[in-house]
Write a protein that holds these residues in place. Structure first.
Motif, PDB file in Angstrom:
ATOM      1  N   THR A  54       0.810  -1.222   0.000  1.00  0.00           N
ATOM      2  CA  THR A  54       0.000   0.000   0.000  1.00  0.00           C
ATOM      3  C   THR A  54       0.841   1.268   0.000  1.00  0.00           C
ATOM      4  N   GLN A  55       2.094   1.178   0.462  1.00  0.00           N
ATOM      5  CA  GLN A  55       2.973   2.339   0.604  1.00  0.00           C
ATOM      6  C   GLN A  55       2.372   3.385   1.536  1.00  0.00           C
ATOM      7  N   SER A  56       1.565   2.963   2.480  1.00  0.00           N
ATOM      8  CA  SER A  56       0.905   3.907   3.379  1.00  0.00           C
ATOM      9  C   SER A  56       0.852   3.347   4.793  1.00  0.00           C
ATOM     10  N   SER A  57       1.447   4.088   5.742  1.00  0.00           N
ATOM     11  CA  SER A  57       1.365   3.680   7.142  1.00  0.00           C
ATOM     12  C   SER A  57      -0.072   3.704   7.628  1.00  0.00           C
ATOM     13  N   ALA A  58      -0.810   4.724   7.208  1.00  0.00           N
ATOM     14  CA  ALA A  58      -2.194   4.861   7.656  1.00  0.00           C
ATOM     15  C   ALA A  58      -3.063   3.709   7.165  1.00  0.00           C
ATOM     16  N   ALA A  59      -2.829   3.288   5.915  1.00  0.00           N
ATOM     17  CA  ALA A  59      -3.629   2.194   5.358  1.00  0.00           C
ATOM     18  C   ALA A  59      -3.351   0.870   6.053  1.00  0.00           C
ATOM     19  N   THR A  60      -2.222   0.787   6.760  1.00  0.00           N
ATOM     20  CA  THR A  60      -1.843  -0.448   7.445  1.00  0.00           C
ATOM     21  C   THR A  60      -2.336  -0.481   8.887  1.00  0.00           C
TER      22      THR A  60
ATOM     23  N   THR B 159       8.081   2.439   4.439  1.00  0.00           N
ATOM     24  CA  THR B 159       6.792   2.431   5.123  1.00  0.00           C
ATOM     25  C   THR B 159       6.639   1.165   5.945  1.00  0.00           C
ATOM     26  N   ALA B 160       7.064   0.032   5.397  1.00  0.00           N
ATOM     27  CA  ALA B 160       6.971  -1.239   6.116  1.00  0.00           C
ATOM     28  C   ALA B 160       7.802  -1.208   7.393  1.00  0.00           C
ATOM     29  N   ALA B 161       8.975  -0.576   7.339  1.00  0.00           N
ATOM     30  CA  ALA B 161       9.804  -0.440   8.545  1.00  0.00           C
ATOM     31  C   ALA B 161       9.129   0.490   9.555  1.00  0.00           C
ATOM     32  N   ASN B 162       8.483   1.552   9.059  1.00  0.00           N
ATOM     33  CA  ASN B 162       7.751   2.457   9.951  1.00  0.00           C
ATOM     34  C   ASN B 162       6.720   1.704  10.778  1.00  0.00           C
ATOM     35  N   VAL B 163       5.842   0.968  10.083  1.00  0.00           N
ATOM     36  CA  VAL B 163       4.724   0.316  10.777  1.00  0.00           C
ATOM     37  C   VAL B 163       5.207  -0.821  11.674  1.00  0.00           C
ATOM     38  N   SER B 164       6.319  -1.458  11.307  1.00  0.00           N
ATOM     39  CA  SER B 164       6.859  -2.517  12.154  1.00  0.00           C
ATOM     40  C   SER B 164       7.358  -1.932  13.472  1.00  0.00           C
ATOM     41  N   GLY B 165       8.026  -0.798  13.379  1.00  0.00           N
ATOM     42  CA  GLY B 165       8.481  -0.121  14.589  1.00  0.00           C
ATOM     43  C   GLY B 165       7.334   0.343  15.466  1.00  0.00           C
ATOM     44  N   ASP B 166       6.189   0.672  14.832  1.00  0.00           N
ATOM     45  CA  ASP B 166       5.012   1.108  15.598  1.00  0.00           C
ATOM     46  C   ASP B 166       4.580   0.049  16.603  1.00  0.00           C
TER      47      ASP B 166
ATOM     48  N   ALA C  19       1.281   6.418  16.310  1.00  0.00           N
ATOM     49  CA  ALA C  19       2.618   6.096  15.800  1.00  0.00           C
ATOM     50  C   ALA C  19       2.648   6.074  14.279  1.00  0.00           C
ATOM     51  N   ALA C  20       1.533   5.718  13.637  1.00  0.00           N
ATOM     52  CA  ALA C  20       1.479   5.721  12.168  1.00  0.00           C
ATOM     53  C   ALA C  20       1.704   7.109  11.606  1.00  0.00           C
ATOM     54  N   THR C  21       1.487   8.118  12.434  1.00  0.00           N
ATOM     55  CA  THR C  21       1.655   9.503  12.000  1.00  0.00           C
ATOM     56  C   THR C  21       3.000  10.090  12.405  1.00  0.00           C
ATOM     57  N   ILE C  22       3.498   9.724  13.593  1.00  0.00           N
ATOM     58  CA  ILE C  22       4.676  10.420  14.118  1.00  0.00           C
ATOM     59  C   ILE C  22       5.951   9.573  14.115  1.00  0.00           C
ATOM     60  N   HIS C  23       5.847   8.262  13.840  1.00  0.00           N
ATOM     61  CA  HIS C  23       7.035   7.411  13.890  1.00  0.00           C
ATOM     62  C   HIS C  23       7.479   7.055  12.478  1.00  0.00           C
ATOM     63  N   LEU C  24       8.683   7.510  12.086  1.00  0.00           N
ATOM     64  CA  LEU C  24       9.110   7.414  10.692  1.00  0.00           C
ATOM     65  C   LEU C  24      10.505   6.799  10.569  1.00  0.00           C
ATOM     66  N   LEU C  25      10.740   5.748  11.311  1.00  0.00           N
ATOM     67  CA  LEU C  25      12.042   5.083  11.321  1.00  0.00           C
ATOM     68  C   LEU C  25      12.506   4.713   9.915  1.00  0.00           C
ATOM     69  N   GLY C  26      11.662   4.027   9.166  1.00  0.00           N
ATOM     70  CA  GLY C  26      12.045   3.561   7.833  1.00  0.00           C
ATOM     71  C   GLY C  26      12.169   4.684   6.823  1.00  0.00           C
ATOM     72  N   SER C  27      11.220   5.618   6.861  1.00  0.00           N
ATOM     73  CA  SER C  27      11.228   6.721   5.888  1.00  0.00           C
ATOM     74  C   SER C  27      12.471   7.586   6.029  1.00  0.00           C
ATOM     75  N   ILE C  28      12.885   7.866   7.277  1.00  0.00           N
ATOM     76  CA  ILE C  28      14.043   8.740   7.451  1.00  0.00           C
ATOM     77  C   ILE C  28      15.335   8.030   7.051  1.00  0.00           C
ATOM     78  N   VAL C  29      15.387   6.700   7.213  1.00  0.00           N
ATOM     79  CA  VAL C  29      16.547   5.944   6.721  1.00  0.00           C
ATOM     80  C   VAL C  29      16.643   6.087   5.206  1.00  0.00           C
ATOM     81  N   THR C  30      15.502   5.977   4.519  1.00  0.00           N
ATOM     82  CA  THR C  30      15.493   6.086   3.058  1.00  0.00           C
ATOM     83  C   THR C  30      15.883   7.479   2.597  1.00  0.00           C
ATOM     84  N   VAL C  31      15.240   8.506   3.172  1.00  0.00           N
ATOM     85  CA  VAL C  31      15.524   9.882   2.749  1.00  0.00           C
ATOM     86  C   VAL C  31      16.978  10.235   3.025  1.00  0.00           C
ATOM     87  N   THR C  32      17.449   9.947   4.237  1.00  0.00           N
ATOM     88  CA  THR C  32      18.831  10.279   4.594  1.00  0.00           C
ATOM     89  C   THR C  32      19.829   9.561   3.695  1.00  0.00           C
TER      90      THR C  32
END
Length: 400
Positions: free
Chosen positions: A253-259, A372-379, A284-297
């Motif tokens: 889905t590429q969406s934390s919210a959809a998960t 996104t998958a890393a984000n939701v897993s960390g949630d 956490a789906a809104t404020i926790h971005l572990l995976g996204s920040i790894v990708t962007v950085t």
């Protein structure tokens, strides 16, 4: 003959494989391929409409149920999520700055050209959300804490019952409409990605970068679950096994919210109490971005190295700290994190509207689903930890 019932994971995997195959059928006319793309687009509009309502339905009643320590729980959760995001970003920078120079040079920027355009849906349905994600979060915090306060005064029963029944309606919509529709949504997404071919052409050049990014995300998530398991005395391997459906759903889905609905079920399996899981998971789906920040950085560092631009830690640390705040509203839509980060690219010397900005968008979107998958897993790791913190240190009662 007994009918075989496929689980959610199997359905998602089948949808991904079929989507890739269907998108590669060059003999089909475009309008045939556009049919699943159109269905996926309509489902996406429905998701965007429901997401703020989902936050209202879960977060308001979640906070209202926390008659003690609601403010503390919110503060600790926010601090934990931001700290996790910040640590992940800094770790990604040090990995990238030390590993990427082993194989990145200016020659990698050659050959990245535009691929076949993705398909547009045959038609769209204008369905604007009643609230945006940020407004829904602020509203939920204000009303949840206020209702919790009213309950402490022996009042607020009417408001509490209203949001409690609203919560039941959202749960019914998710279980009857959203979760069953996820495989169809994922199928359409992968049809379009496969048809456009951009994923394959870019990965042919940047596959080493992506392997390192995905590996780092998985390592960080594993460490997070180990910490959660050690702190709560739960088996980290079981926690990670339970997370597989959420990870695969987020990849598609590429969406934390959809998960969120899938993650709520996983939190339940992990033994997280209903008050905590219905509060922590949407938040956490809104404020926790572990995976996204790894990708962007990692992608930003790769581009800076590729074009021989400065990439000092001091400059990148400020950029990472800002990203942790700027990307908060990003999970509402696929690719939202990189779009939220673009205005701050000037902090590292990148023009967000120029060639490098476009290259970063392409790089990020190619790998967005794994972040996104890393984000939701960390949630869910956060949910497990916060459940114990709440019952042991805030509520000071044993977990039921």
């Amino acid at each position: 003959m007994k009918r075989i019932k496929l689980g959610l994971v199997a359905k998602l995997l089948i949808a991904i494989v079929l989507g890739i195959i269907f998108g590669q059928l060059a003999f089909l006319p475009d309008f045939i391929i556009q049919i699943p793309v159109t269905i996926s687009a309509i489902f996406s509009s429905l998701l965007k409409f429901i997401i703020p309502l989902m936050i209202l339905g879960f977060v308001v009643i979640g906070i209202a149920d926390l008659t003690q320590g609601a403010g503390k729980l919110l503060g600790i959760t926010t601090l934990m999520a931001y700290s996790s995001t910040l640590i992940a970003g800094i770790t990604a920078y040090f990995v990238a700055i030390n590993v990427f120079p082993l194989f990145i040079d200016a020659s990698l920027s050659e050959g990245v050209s535009g691929d076949q355009s993705s398909l547009e849906p045959l038609f769209s349905i204008p369905l604007e959300p009643l609230l945006d994600v940020t407004s829904a979060i602020v509203f939920s915090f204000m009303f949840g804490i206020s209702i919790s306060w009213l309950k402490g005064q022996g009042k607020g029963e009417t408001m509490y019952n209203f949001f409690s029944e609203f919560n039941l309606i959202i749960v019914k919509l998710l279980s009857s409409l959203i979760i069953p529709g996820l495989p169809i949504f994922i199928f359409g997404n992968f049809v379009n990605l496969s048809y456009a071919g951009s994923v394959f052409s870019i990965l042919s050049i940047f596959w080493k970068v992506f392997i390192i990014i995905i590996s780092l995300q998985l390592i960080l998530v594993t460490i997070f679950f180990v910490i959660a398991g050690v702190y709560t005395k739960k088996n980290p391997l079981i926690l990670m096994k339970n997370q597989i459906p959420g990870y695969i759903t987020a990849v598609g889905t590429q969406s934390s919210a959809a998960t969120i609905p899938v993650n709520l079920e996983i939190a339940k399996k992990n033994g997280v109490s209903i008050q905590i899981r219905e509060f922590i998971i949407p938040l956490a789906a809104t404020i926790h971005l572990l995976g996204s920040i790894v990708t962007v950085t990692s992608c930003v560092t790769a581009v800076l190295l590729m074009y021989n631009m400065p990439a000092q830690f001091g400059m990148m640390a400020g950029f990472i700290a800002m990203l942790g705040v700027a990307m908060v509203a990003a999970p509402g839509a696929p690719g939202g994190a990189i779009m939220s980060a673009l205005p701050f690219m000037t902090m590292v010397g990148i023009d967000p509207t120029g060639t490098l900005g476009n290259l970063l968008i392409t790089l990020y979107l190619t790998q967005d689903s794994f972040g996104t998958a890393a984000n939701v897993s960390g949630d869910n790791a956060i949910a497990v930890i916060m459940d114990k913190i709440y019952h042991k240190h805030i509520l000071k009662e044993p977990i039921e």
